[in-house]
Design a protein around this motif. Structure first.
Motif, PDB file in Angstrom:
ATOM      1  N   VAL A   1       0.869  -1.178   0.000  1.00 37.29           N
ATOM      2  CA  VAL A   1       0.000   0.000   0.000  1.00 37.29           C
ATOM      3  C   VAL A   1       0.902   1.223   0.000  1.00 37.29           C
ATOM      4  CG1 VAL A   1      -1.722   1.334   1.282  1.00 37.29           C
ATOM      5  CG2 VAL A   1      -1.938  -1.145   1.127  1.00 37.29           C
ATOM      6  N   MET A   2       0.717   2.071  -1.011  1.00 34.99           N
ATOM      7  CA  MET A   2       1.538   3.263  -1.141  1.00 34.99           C
ATOM      8  C   MET A   2       0.755   4.450  -0.618  1.00 34.99           C
ATOM      9  SD  MET A   2       2.937   2.526  -4.894  1.00 34.99           S
ATOM     10  CE  MET A   2       4.481   1.736  -5.145  1.00 34.99           C
ATOM     11  N   LEU A   3       1.288   5.053   0.440  1.00 35.98           N
ATOM     12  CA  LEU A   3       0.618   6.193   1.068  1.00 35.98           C
ATOM     13  C   LEU A   3       1.389   7.444   0.677  1.00 35.98           C
ATOM     14  CD1 LEU A   3       0.350   4.445   4.490  1.00 35.98           C
ATOM     15  CD2 LEU A   3      -1.618   5.104   3.130  1.00 35.98           C
ATOM     16  N   ILE A   4       0.846   8.190  -0.234  1.00 32.08           N
ATOM     17  CA  ILE A   4       1.597   9.345  -0.725  1.00 32.08           C
ATOM     18  C   ILE A   4       0.832  10.628  -0.446  1.00 32.08           C
ATOM     19  CG2 ILE A   4       2.636  10.427  -2.749  1.00 32.08           C
ATOM     20  CD1 ILE A   4       3.387   7.730  -3.753  1.00 32.08           C
ATOM     21  N   LEU A   5       1.541  11.520   0.215  1.00 29.08           N
ATOM     22  CA  LEU A   5       0.990  12.830   0.519  1.00 29.08           C
ATOM     23  C   LEU A   5       0.792  13.554  -0.806  1.00 29.08           C
ATOM     24  CD1 LEU A   5       0.501  14.091   3.312  1.00 29.08           C
ATOM     25  CD2 LEU A   5       2.752  15.128   3.140  1.00 29.08           C
TER      26      LEU A   5
END
Lengths: 379, 264
Positions: free
Chosen positions: A319-323
């Motif tokens: 899971v890529m959590l990108i601001l």
């Protein structure tokens, strides 16, 4: 009932700025804010200060947009907004590493608005794995040291800096152990709790954090093996400071097994032995640590690093959590996603923001992703 | 004792849908506009489905899966499954050759890559804003003083579609007002709206990749003008599923309910 160790970490992680106020009252010490973990915070620590990472503010923006365009990341945007709203009145100084354009320009806006506060930019090299970078950074940190000493009206000895590097290394090793215990027994601690511990480390005096973390490690070393959850996930991205989002993983029966996050393992991985010139040691660590996507290296391939992390931690997906509006991470995303797909590793991109926002769309995405992983595992 | 009865209840942002399945066939399907509370919408739509099927109570349903935005608030659901999984399952049940499903709902749109066993292989979902969804169409209809059906038929009549540049539904609305004030033909504006939405969906679809058969589900699939614009922009044929595309999520939920029951 007294607060458990995890409750203490979670409380500080949820309200780090309250902790800073309380620490100040308790010790009479000074608090400096820093804006990116590439800042050599060991120097601040050596002078007896509390270096604390400013990681945005969980409130809607109302003042910042008069000073900067709204399409900068919400870490910078909400931090500026909070400062303009006097939420950071406890800060005695603010330091900015030049990590990305947004932080660099934030430094300038900050200086204009708070001219009486001590603030300084440390200009970091972008290409980090060449020898010139190390020499340059050693000089740059020394330049900062002189300016900082002048501000303090006292000098910081090499021995004190070396001592602080040692204290930081001890904390880094403890956090590394936390991650390896989690990898072996991911059901023993929630993904949220682990990020809370790291977040607290960015906010507390390191000795205090290491002592507290020692208690937690003691509990985890003897924790019974659990294998309840069905889906194992690796997190990738920048600043993940979203307790509600992290709780969703629990709710969906997905465990976090490892991460490559700015607010996770990138903060503490890699230590440099304390011998020789401590400033050079700090510079060396900053050259050799797992780089932020805003850095350029020729030797480090994040695509391979991530694929290896998935394999070693036996994860089912990433899971890529990108601001949102973080350019360095956004530019890397397509390439990383492509490699994960080629390696048959399912992945999900979740864009996040610091200020409060609705969780429902994220819930739908994450639930669908977990359903997909479960299905893939069953087949 | 009769054959077990399976239900799917899809409480979306705009409408509530319920489907009942028995013996591998749909015996009831209902769509209602949403009430302010998802629980109330769920009760309304399931009761209508129950009476359509000639039954007396929701208790007659053996196993029911809830889906859609309100999925966690459906009081009578046995479990909830995301609408992404449900739409993929429903589309593939209706047409087993479907490998890509584009769901255009009231509040968001998703593109799903589907495996040959009817499972989600990969998916993407739109950004937070409602541009490119049913809500966007509703806003445009208000400005143009036409119905949703009119947008479709008007769009098909257009000879020179207007250009709508904005990706944001609020700004697009101002753009449409400007076009109206410039005297642009309503049919051309309708086509412009469909093309603008199609353009957004194309960038979403490209992230997943288009594998034939491609289908469109959700309420907006009834907009024939939009389907035509999408085919043009995607440079790919779209094969609609038989029946009402708006109930595909609820149908998928009912099929998944049957599968969950069989596993238990």
């Amino acid at each position: 009932m007294s607060e458990s160790v995890l409750e203490q970490f979670s409380r500080i992680a949820a309200k780090p700025y309250d902790y800073a106020r309380e620490w100040k009252k308790r010790t009479g010490g000074r608090v400096f804010g820093y804006f990116c973990t590439y800042f050599p915070e060991e120097l601040l620590h050596a002078a007896g200060l509390l270096p604390m990472r400013i990681l945005g503010y969980k409130e809607n923006v109302s003042l910042a947009d008069s000073h900067a365009q709204p399409f900068i990341c919400s870490l910078v945007r909400t931090s500026l907004d909070a400062a303009l709203k006097d939420k950071f009145d406890f800060l005695d100084g603010v330091v900015f590493p030049h990590s990305c354009d947004s932080i660099q320009n934030l430094a300038d806006i900050w200086r204009h608005n708070f001219p009486r506060q001590f603030s300084e930019v440390v200009v970091l090299p972008v290409w980090v794995d060449i020898p010139e970078a190390e020499d340059y950074l050693t000089e740059e940190i020394s330049r900062f040291r002189q300016k900082f000493e002048k501000h303090l009206g006292a000098s910081i000895s090499d021995a004190d800096i070396a001592k602080s590097v040692g204290i930081y290394n001890e904390n880094r090793r403890a956090l590394t152990e936390l991650y390896s215990l989690r990898r072996e027994n991911p059901g023993s601690i929630t993904g949220k709790a682990v990020l809370d511990v790291v977040r607290a480390s960015m906010s507390m005096r390191k000795e205090e954090h290491t002592a507290l973390l020692g208690k937690l490690l003691g509990e985890l070393r003897v924790a019974p093996k659990t294998n309840g959850a069905t889906v194992r996930v690796v997190l990738y991205g920048n600043a993940c400071d979203h307790p509600d989002l992290m709780n969703l993983f629990d709710e969906m029966d997905a465990v976090i097994v490892d991460d490559d996050l700015c607010t996770g393992s990138r903060y503490f991985l890699h230590t440099e032995a304390v011998n020789g010139d401590p400033i050079r040691k700090i510079a060396q660590r900053y050259m050799k640590r797992v780089p932020c996507p805003s850095k350029h290296t020729t030797s480090f391939d994040r695509r391979r690093y991530l694929v290896d992390m998935v394999k070693e931690s036996k994860a089912d997906g990433v899971v890529m959590l990108i601001l949102k509006f973080c350019d360095p991470h956004a530019f890397d995303y397509p390439d990383l996603a492509k490699r994960l797909t080629e390696s048959n590793i399912p992945h999900l991109l979740l864009e996040t923001e610091m200020q409060p926002s609705s969780l429902e769309q994220i819930r739908t995405r994450l639930q669908a992703f977990v359903e997909m992983l479960k299905e893939k595992k069953n087949v | 004792m009769s054959e077990p009865l399976f239900g799917g209840c899809d409480i979306g942002s705009t409408t509530g849908k319920a489907v009942l399945v028995r013996d591998n066939s749909v015996i009831a399907s209902v769509i209602v506009p949403c009430l302010p509370r998802p629980e109330k919408t769920a009760e309304l739509v399931i009761n209508e489905a129950i009476s359509q099927a000639g039954l007396s109570s929701v208790k007659d349903v053996t196993y029911l899966v809830g889906t859609g935005y309100g999925r966690v608030r459906i009081p009578f659901a046995n479990e909830d499954i995301s609408e992404i999984t449900c739409h993929a399952r429903g589309a593939s049940w209706l047409r087993s050759s479907v490998r890509t499903a584009i769901d255009i709902g009231g509040q968001d749109c998703k593109v799903m890559g589907i495996s040959d066993t009817g499972r989600v292989r990969e998916f993407v979902m739109n950004d937070k804003c409602a541009a490119g969804t049913g809500r966007f169409f509703e806003a445009m209809c208000r400005v143009l003083h036409v119905s949703l059906e009119d947008i479709s038929s008007l769009s098909l009549e257009s000879k020179a579609p207007a250009t709508i540049t904005s990706q944001c539904s609020v700004f697009a609305e101002s753009e449409v007002i400007t076009l109206l004030n410039e005297g642009v033909d309503v049919a051309d504006i309708a086509a412009g709206i469909n093309f603008a939405i199609a353009a957004r969906l194309v960038s979403l679809a490209r992230k997943v990749g288009l594998v034939q058969d491609v289908t469109v589900t959700g309420g907006c699939a009834k907009n024939v003008g939009l389907i035509k614009c999408l085919e043009e922009k995607l440079k790919a044929a779209i094969t609609l599923v038989p029946g009402d595309p708006q109930i595909v999520g609820a149908l998928g939920a009912a099929i998944l309910a049957r599968e969950a029951f069989a596993r238990a």
